[in-house]
Design a protein around this motif. Sequence first.
Motif, mmCIF file in Angstrom:
data_model
loop_
_atom_site.group_PDB
_atom_site.id
_atom_site.type_symbol
_atom_site.label_atom_id
_atom_site.label_comp_id
_atom_site.label_asym_id
_atom_site.label_seq_id
_atom_site.Cartn_x
_atom_site.Cartn_y
_atom_site.Cartn_z
ATOM 1 N N PRO A 116 0.779 -1.182 0.093
ATOM 2 C CA PRO A 116 0.000 0.047 -0.061
ATOM 3 C C PRO A 116 0.906 1.367 -0.089
ATOM 4 O O PRO A 116 0.271 2.241 -0.365
ATOM 5 N N HIS A 117 2.039 1.232 0.572
ATOM 6 C CA HIS A 117 2.911 2.481 0.549
ATOM 7 C C HIS A 117 3.351 2.938 -0.838
ATOM 8 O O HIS A 117 3.486 4.014 -1.054
ATOM 9 N N LEU A 118 3.410 1.932 -1.852
ATOM 10 C CA LEU A 118 4.093 2.273 -2.968
ATOM 11 C C LEU A 118 2.974 3.396 -3.657
ATOM 12 O O LEU A 118 3.615 4.332 -4.204
ATOM 13 N N PRO A 119 1.691 3.012 -3.903
ATOM 14 C CA PRO A 119 0.981 4.140 -4.606
ATOM 15 C C PRO A 119 0.738 5.346 -3.772
ATOM 16 O O PRO A 119 0.618 6.523 -4.218
ATOM 17 N N LEU A 120 0.472 5.120 -2.518
ATOM 18 C CA LEU A 120 0.189 6.488 -1.651
ATOM 19 C C LEU A 120 1.402 7.310 -1.317
ATOM 20 O O LEU A 120 1.372 8.343 -1.500
ATOM 21 N N PHE A 121 2.758 6.676 -1.249
ATOM 22 C CA PHE A 121 3.625 7.536 -1.011
ATOM 23 C C PHE A 121 4.100 8.195 -2.439
ATOM 24 O O PHE A 121 4.418 9.542 -2.358
ATOM 25 N N LEU A 122 3.715 7.771 -3.535
ATOM 26 C CA LEU A 122 3.938 8.333 -5.003
ATOM 27 C C LEU A 122 2.773 9.481 -5.126
ATOM 28 O O LEU A 122 3.294 10.300 -5.610
ATOM 29 N N LEU A 123 1.830 9.216 -4.824
ATOM 30 C CA LEU A 123 0.628 10.318 -4.781
ATOM 31 C C LEU A 123 1.143 11.665 -3.978
ATOM 32 O O LEU A 123 0.863 12.500 -4.192
ATOM 33 N N ALA A 124 1.665 11.204 -2.515
ATOM 34 C CA ALA A 124 2.081 12.250 -1.923
ATOM 35 C C ALA A 124 3.232 12.975 -2.473
ATOM 36 O O ALA A 124 2.878 14.188 -2.456
ATOM 37 N N ALA A 125 3.963 12.533 -3.200
ATOM 38 C CA ALA A 125 5.154 13.179 -3.506
ATOM 39 C C ALA A 125 4.772 13.879 -4.830
ATOM 40 O O ALA A 125 5.055 15.243 -5.051
ATOM 41 N N ALA A 166 -10.600 6.635 -3.700
ATOM 42 C CA ALA A 166 -11.372 7.452 -2.578
ATOM 43 C C ALA A 166 -10.442 8.710 -2.557
ATOM 44 O O ALA A 166 -11.045 10.038 -2.328
ATOM 45 N N TRP A 167 -9.192 8.761 -2.592
ATOM 46 C CA TRP A 167 -8.497 10.090 -2.304
ATOM 47 C C TRP A 167 -8.541 10.760 -3.747
ATOM 48 O O TRP A 167 -8.537 11.988 -3.724
ATOM 49 N N LEU A 168 -8.434 10.190 -4.938
ATOM 50 C CA LEU A 168 -8.659 10.929 -6.034
ATOM 51 C C LEU A 168 -10.112 11.351 -6.135
ATOM 52 O O LEU A 168 -10.226 12.742 -6.577
ATOM 53 N N ALA A 169 -11.191 10.895 -5.552
ATOM 54 C CA ALA A 169 -12.359 11.665 -5.231
ATOM 55 C C ALA A 169 -12.573 12.773 -4.429
ATOM 56 O O ALA A 169 -13.187 13.876 -4.920
ATOM 57 N N ARG A 180 -9.815 14.629 -4.115
ATOM 58 C CA ARG A 180 -9.269 15.736 -4.676
ATOM 59 C C ARG A 180 -10.233 16.449 -5.935
ATOM 60 O O ARG A 180 -10.005 17.825 -5.944
ATOM 61 N N LEU A 181 -10.918 15.558 -6.533
ATOM 62 C CA LEU A 181 -11.837 16.114 -7.570
ATOM 63 C C LEU A 181 -12.945 16.882 -6.788
ATOM 64 O O LEU A 181 -13.257 18.118 -7.309
ATOM 65 N N ALA A 182 -13.336 16.415 -5.571
ATOM 66 C CA ALA A 182 -14.315 17.149 -4.843
ATOM 67 C C ALA A 182 -13.926 18.651 -4.329
ATOM 68 O O ALA A 182 -14.766 19.439 -4.358
ATOM 69 N N GLY A 183 -12.816 18.379 -3.853
ATOM 70 C CA GLY A 183 -12.126 19.824 -3.390
ATOM 71 C C GLY A 183 -11.601 20.780 -4.307
ATOM 72 O O GLY A 183 -11.823 22.011 -4.075
ATOM 73 N N GLY A 184 -11.473 20.260 -5.530
ATOM 74 C CA GLY A 184 -11.117 21.585 -6.504
ATOM 75 C C GLY A 184 -12.247 22.051 -7.339
ATOM 76 O O GLY A 184 -12.146 22.876 -7.791
ATOM 77 N N ALA A 185 -13.359 21.343 -7.025
ATOM 78 C CA ALA A 185 -14.528 21.799 -8.067
ATOM 79 C C ALA A 185 -15.395 22.810 -7.033
ATOM 80 O O ALA A 185 -15.128 22.733 -6.106
ATOM 81 N N CYS A 186 -16.004 23.585 -7.786
ATOM 82 C CA CYS A 186 -16.960 24.486 -7.362
ATOM 83 C C CYS A 186 -18.103 23.952 -6.576
ATOM 84 O O CYS A 186 -19.188 24.339 -7.222
ATOM 85 N N LEU A 187 -18.126 22.777 -5.742
ATOM 86 C CA LEU A 187 -19.103 22.270 -5.455
ATOM 87 C C LEU A 187 -19.981 22.844 -4.286
ATOM 88 O O LEU A 187 -19.162 23.597 -3.492
ATOM 89 N N PRO A 188 -21.081 22.689 -3.714
ATOM 90 C CA PRO A 188 -21.552 23.102 -2.560
ATOM 91 C C PRO A 188 -20.752 22.331 -1.537
ATOM 92 O O PRO A 188 -20.431 21.267 -1.625
ATOM 93 N N LEU A 220 -17.577 18.286 1.072
ATOM 94 C CA LEU A 220 -16.893 17.620 2.362
ATOM 95 C C LEU A 220 -17.288 16.021 2.305
ATOM 96 O O LEU A 220 -16.233 15.428 2.631
ATOM 97 N N ALA A 221 -18.263 15.599 1.610
ATOM 98 C CA ALA A 221 -18.630 14.184 1.439
ATOM 99 C C ALA A 221 -17.743 13.417 0.726
ATOM 100 O O ALA A 221 -16.927 12.599 1.093
ATOM 101 N N GLY A 222 -17.074 14.140 -0.465
ATOM 102 C CA GLY A 222 -16.228 13.644 -1.297
ATOM 103 C C GLY A 222 -14.796 13.467 -0.622
ATOM 104 O O GLY A 222 -13.982 12.567 -0.548
ATOM 105 N N GLN A 223 -14.469 14.581 0.232
ATOM 106 C CA GLN A 223 -13.135 14.789 0.908
ATOM 107 C C GLN A 223 -13.217 13.653 2.148
ATOM 108 O O GLN A 223 -12.129 13.262 2.536
ATOM 109 N N ALA A 224 -14.224 13.508 2.527
ATOM 110 C CA ALA A 224 -14.306 12.686 4.080
ATOM 111 C C ALA A 224 -13.958 10.758 3.294
ATOM 112 O O ALA A 224 -13.838 10.191 4.254
ATOM 113 N N LEU A 225 -14.282 10.421 2.140
ATOM 114 C CA LEU A 225 -14.422 9.365 1.469
ATOM 115 C C LEU A 225 -12.841 8.699 2.240
ATOM 116 O O LEU A 225 -12.922 7.641 2.624
#
Length: 376
Positions: A8-17, A84-87, A89-97, A102-107
């Motif tokens: 699990p650390h391989l994709p998550l550390f790559l995403l973080a970097a 879920a992490w990608l969702a 990022r999409l929810a936080g970057g879009a101009c959503l209510p 917050l629902a997307g960021q909580a996933l």
Amino acid sequence: MAGLWRAPHLPLFLLAAVWAALVPLVWLAPRACDPLAWHRQELVLGFAGAAMGGYLLSALPHWLKQAGGAGGVPPRATVLLVLAWLAGRLAGGACLPDGLALAGQALYPVGLAFCLVVPVARTAAWSRLPIALAPLGLVLVALRLRLDGDGLTAVLAMALLVALVGGRIVPAFLAARAGSRAARPAMPRGGRLADLVTALALALHLGGAPEVWTGAILLTAALAQALRMLRWSLAPALRHRQGDLLLLLVAWLWLPLGLALVGAALAGLSPPPLPAALHALTMGLMGGMILAVMARSWMIRAPGRLQVGRVTAAAFLLVQLAAALRLALPDPLLPLLAWSAGWTLASLESIRAARRPVPHPVLSARRSLTGTAPPS
């Protein structure tokens, strides 16, 4: 890149970097609805959130082994966490209510906590339950950032998390390198007190206390976090070819320094102003500690130690330079470029790590053997 899902650390550390390298560039092309809010939330929820998942899921098999169990999260769970992490990022970057965003960021934090709590409960490793629930703190951070624009809560919460986790793993790595074969001792009272004072500062801020009160407690916490180092076995980090430990110590020093700078700014005692002081805890502490820890997963194993390669050393130096420049310069362009350059190098190392055998344990030099089997 099938090998990316072996652990699990391989994709998550790559995403973080990758995300750490990209997020500051919003200032070069500010297209988000609110660039400042997006910058804050993505460095904490996106960058630090992915790194938190990589670390905790790497530690999970060790926790279960200590409790007489075995295993970790399967590759399918890792894929779902990444989605879920990608969702988020999409929810936080879009101009959503706010509710939808917050629902997307909580996933992701909720999913990560679930992946940790279930095996911890199954093996009755109850001492690990608080840290298994730590990802839920990201939900609180998301709420404060989204609804109140409260960056101070996010920064202090991440500083407290680094104090709680780093205050255990750094002295443990130092003691192991010093040759101590004794079981890990309980945390000294000084360390517990330092973390308690740091938590008190966060609680005061959340409770709406005057800034000068929070500032005074943060100054006390800074002193306590510095003094706890007196009980650490510092000698191994200062010896030749102990660079992996030195990276951890340099990153840790930003904790007392950052708490002192933020406390002084809140109390109105001295410059730098609060926005710059907060970067000592984000760029210096959070960035430095995350890089120092995740780099251990790709460092070359030698008997009893880890070798810091040139690319990793350059990446760490650039991140440290970025933090120092952000405190010293009014223009954030140079710090931004140094930070992004450092994390670009870290991203390259993460990609290379996905093509090599996965070391076990992932973050420790206790063994030099490597294998390809996932921790499942």
